[in-house]
Design a protein around this motif. Structure first.
Motif, short mmCIF file in Angstrom:
data_model
loop_
_atom_site.label_atom_id
_atom_site.label_comp_id
_atom_site.label_asym_id
_atom_site.label_seq_id
_atom_site.Cartn_x
_atom_site.Cartn_y
_atom_site.Cartn_z
N ASP A 1 0.83 -1.21 0.00
CA ASP A 1 0.00 0.00 0.00
C ASP A 1 0.86 1.26 0.00
N VAL A 2 1.95 1.23 0.79
CA VAL A 2 2.85 2.37 0.85
C VAL A 2 3.66 2.49 -0.44
N VAL A 3 4.17 1.35 -0.92
CA VAL A 3 5.01 1.35 -2.12
C VAL A 3 4.25 1.86 -3.33
N GLN A 4 2.99 1.45 -3.48
CA GLN A 4 2.24 1.89 -4.65
C GLN A 4 1.97 3.39 -4.63
N GLN A 5 1.82 3.95 -3.43
CA GLN A 5 1.66 5.40 -3.33
C GLN A 5 2.94 6.12 -3.73
N ILE A 6 4.08 5.59 -3.28
CA ILE A 6 5.37 6.18 -3.64
C ILE A 6 5.59 6.09 -5.15
N LEU A 7 5.31 4.92 -5.71
CA LEU A 7 5.49 4.74 -7.15
C LEU A 7 4.60 5.68 -7.94
N PHE A 8 3.38 5.86 -7.47
CA PHE A 8 2.42 6.70 -8.18
C PHE A 8 2.94 8.13 -8.33
N TYR A 9 3.48 8.68 -7.25
CA TYR A 9 3.96 10.06 -7.28
C TYR A 9 5.34 10.18 -7.92
#
Length: 279
Positions: free
Chosen positions: A181-189
């Motif tokens: 959940d955290v990694v996908q947010q980082i990747l998104f931005y």
């Protein structure tokens, strides 16, 4: 030829039957009890796109300066949501199907593949919507659209590989779901999805070109940029192929994709025989 067909059916026929059944069941259960049903597979990315377009393109004035930017943005949102849906659903698939794995004997990888195919169906529906928007936006299609199937295959392999790695780890460590959940947010931005890569090149100061090059070396970003470039806007969408002159740099995202695919298959096969016991 007949003998070959019979051999393939005898070896993989049962597995394919199970796969078809799981895909149909997963896709039906995903929207069971929902008033709009399958329509949510289209409405969800459209809603995300609408929010992004209003906030970033209208209020913050982040755009590539072309009339086709809205459909390019929508294409990026749809492609990214396919990746997140594949990994999120695939991550939990082995544990969620634990009872089935203990009762019925079939290749465990089918469970993860079925989750990815459900996401692939949603992607196909959403690309029809993107195509409709493209026509209304007067997108000028070129011969480069012929590369699109290869771009989609790479994106699917990437998403499935990450899903297999996460699904294997989730069997032993439930914290993987929270980490993802955290990694996908980082990747998104950290990827040019809600903003065009050309905006980074022109507004990130001295290091704009360096930041843009690092972003596009991410294989997921490379896939999304290639899809946008070949499908919608070849003249205004930078890609790894026109941002680097070094052939090794151009090959880097492809190499990472192949490495993730190999590692995902190796890790899953090494641990799949223990899944039923651990779950």
């Amino acid at each position: 030829m007949t003998n070959v067909n019979e051999a393939v059916k005898s070896r993989y026929g049962y597995a394919m039957t199970v796969l078809r059944g799981l895909v149909k069941t997963d896709f039906k259960l995903r929207y069971q009890g929902s008033f709009l049903g399958v329509a949510w597979s289209v409405l969800r990315p459209l809603m995300v796109f609408a929010v992004m377009y209003v906030v970033f393109a209208r209020f913050l004035k982040i755009s590539d300066g072309t009339p086709t930017y809205p459909v390019v943005l929508l294409c990026g949102v749809v492609s990214w949501q396919f990746v997140t849906e594949t990994v999120t659903m695939g991550l939990r698939s082995i544990v969620d199907r634990g009872d089935l794995l203990r009762k019925v004997h079939f290749p465990n990888v089918i469970v993860v593949v079925s989750a990815s195919l459900g996401a692939l169906i949603s992607l196909a529906i959403n690309f029809v919507v993107v195509l409709v928007f493209a026509f209304f936006s007067h997108v000028q299609f070129t011969w480069e659209v012929l590369w699109l199937p290869l771009n989609l295959i790479q994106l699917y392999v990437l998403a499935l590989s990450i899903a297999m790695i996460c699904a294997t780890c989730y069997v032993y460590f439930r914290d993987i779901a929270h980490i993802w959940d955290v990694v996908q947010q980082i990747l998104f931005y950290c990827m040019p999805i809600m903003y065009p890569l050309s905006y980074v090149l022109t507004h990130a100061g001295t290091y704009g070109e360096l930041v843009a090059r690092v972003e596009v070396l991410n294989p997921i970003a490379q896939c999304i940029q290639d899809i946008r470039h070949n499908f919608l806007a070849p003249a205004t969408t930078p890609t790894v192929w026109n941002m680097f002159s070094n052939p090794w740099a151009k090959a880097f995202p492809i190499a990472v994709t192949l490495l993730l695919a190999w590692f995902g298959v190796w890790l899953f096969r090494r641990n799949s025989s223990k899944f039923a016991e651990v779950i």
